[in-house]
Enzyme design. Structure first.
Site, PDB file in Angstrom:
ATOM      1  CE  LYS A  58      25.779 -84.595 -37.764  1.00 39.77           C
ATOM      2  NZ  LYS A  58      26.340 -83.332 -37.253  1.00 39.77           N
ATOM      3  CG  ASP A  82      35.823 -79.762 -44.560  1.00 36.85           C
ATOM      4  OD1 ASP A  82      35.183 -78.746 -44.204  1.00 36.85           O
ATOM      5  OD2 ASP A  82      36.781 -80.216 -43.899  1.00 36.85           O
ATOM      6  CG  ASN A 109      21.018 -76.094 -45.881  1.00 35.96           C
ATOM      7  OD1 ASN A 109      20.062 -75.507 -45.383  1.00 35.96           O
ATOM      8  ND2 ASN A 109      21.651 -77.085 -45.253  1.00 35.96           N
ATOM      9  CB  SER A 156      21.487 -65.001 -45.938  1.00 34.76           C
ATOM     10  OG  SER A 156      22.049 -63.952 -45.179  1.00 34.76           O
ATOM     11  CE1 TYR A 183      25.300 -67.647 -38.807  1.00 38.55           C
ATOM     12  CE2 TYR A 183      23.890 -65.956 -37.844  1.00 38.55           C
ATOM     13  CZ  TYR A 183      24.037 -67.123 -38.567  1.00 38.55           C
ATOM     14  OH  TYR A 183      22.916 -67.769 -39.059  1.00 38.55           O
ATOM     15  CE  LYS A 187      25.288 -67.293 -42.841  1.00 38.01           C
ATOM     16  NZ  LYS A 187      24.745 -68.507 -43.527  1.00 38.01           N
TER      17      LYS A 187
END
Length: 322
Positions: A58, A82, A109, A156, A183, A187
């Site tokens: 990909k 991974d 990232n 973040s 989430y 973050k």
């Protein structure tokens, strides 16, 4: 420096006139969205970029045009990583350490958002395990390769406002799972990791920062039900209209990646080290409850003691000390 750029600045705006020849940069998550744009901008300005991705096929397809950008001496090579598997993290970092070539900048990232409840290969809650623990282990293992004067940029999000980290129940073994809560925890962890990494390495001249790219339509939203993002923006704009404020606009991908390259390359190191940045400037501490379109970082995400405690808990969870 802060006043030169803002929310609508793009990667090309930020890097205008910047020659990155001889710079070597590692970027994770180069199979889509911000990762591909970050790599493109860096390569276009002459950097040698190592792009890490879980799915190499990909990533190869997504970065074909980037790898063709050789006019300024830039280059892009891909490696497999991974973040949801410590076996993969350790294999990838081991290969980089064996290669011995150094990096000027590491941009962490890659990530997932609002994923359904699940676990990584090592049994960690998916978002905390992937977004934080995977990068925590990978970056710390390759830290000897970061040059003196180098930088770490952790991606973040304003989503850190959803929750502080929970060091007593990081895997939701006791609390009911909520995808946005998870989430938010991950973050916040990205910011706290940057805070402690910066404290530990700034004597070597290595600085770390965390950035919020802004609201962007990318593959990060793949776990959301169709129409969810649009509904969120509609609700935000309804609230803003009631306050007599202009509509909230999603950023383009080049605008979203701008803060990463600004913090990693353009901004003075002492200005961004140990800080949280958004819209190409250092964020201020937010007081009280703030909405999704209001700038600012919650104080708990920059708390030094909290950062040290997360570091210790993370070492315990992954079974390594750094």
């Amino acid at each position: 420096m802060t006043g030169l750029f803002g929310a609508t600045s793009t990667t090309d705006d930020v890097l205008a006139g910047v020659d990155l020849s001889g710079k070597r940069v590692l970027v994770t998550g180069v199979s889509a969205g911000l990762g591909v744009e970050t790599a493109r901008a860096l390569v276009a300005h002459g950097a040698q970029v190592v792009g890490a991705a879980r799915d190499l096929a990909k990533a190869e397809a997504a970065t074909a045009a980037v790898r063709a950008l050789t006019a300024n001496g830039g280059s892009l090579e891909l490696i497999e990583l991974d973040l949801a598997s410590l076996t993969s993290v350790r294999a990838s970092s081991h290969a980089l350490l064996a290669d011995k070539r150094q990096f000027d900048i590491v941009i962490a990232n890659a990530g997932v958002m609002a994923a359904p409840f699940g676990h990584t290969a090592d049994g960690f809650e998916t978002q905390f395990g992937t977004n934080h623990l995977g990068h925590f282990t990978f970056v710390n293992r390759i830290a000897p390769l970061i040059k003196e004067g180098g930088r770490l940029v952790n991606l973040s999000s304003s989503g850190h406002r959803f929750a502080d980290v929970d060091l007593d129940d990081p895997n939701f073994e006791h609390a009911a799972y909520d995808p946005w809560l998870a989430y938010g925890r991950s973050k916040t962890a990205n910011i706290l990791f940057a805070v402690e990494f910066d404290r530990r390495h700034k004597e070597r001249g290595i600085r770390a920062t965390a950035v919020h790219p802004g609201g962007i339509r990318t593959e990060l939203a793949r776990h959301l039900e169709p129409g969810t993002l649009e509904a969120m923006v509609s609700k935000i704009n309804s609230d803003l209209a009631a306050e007599g404020k202009p509509n909230y606009e999603l950023k383009s991908v080049p605008q979203g990646a701008a803060t990463s390259v600004w913090a990693g390359i353009v901004a003075p190191a002492n200005e961004v080290g140990g800080k949280y940045c958004e819209n190409c400037h250092v964020a201020t501490i937010a007081e009280g409850q703030i909405g999704p379109t209001v700038e600012g970082v919650y104080a708990y995400a920059l708390d030094g003691d909290r950062a040290k405690a997360l570091w210790a808990k993370s070492e315990e969870m992954v079974g390594e000390r750094f």
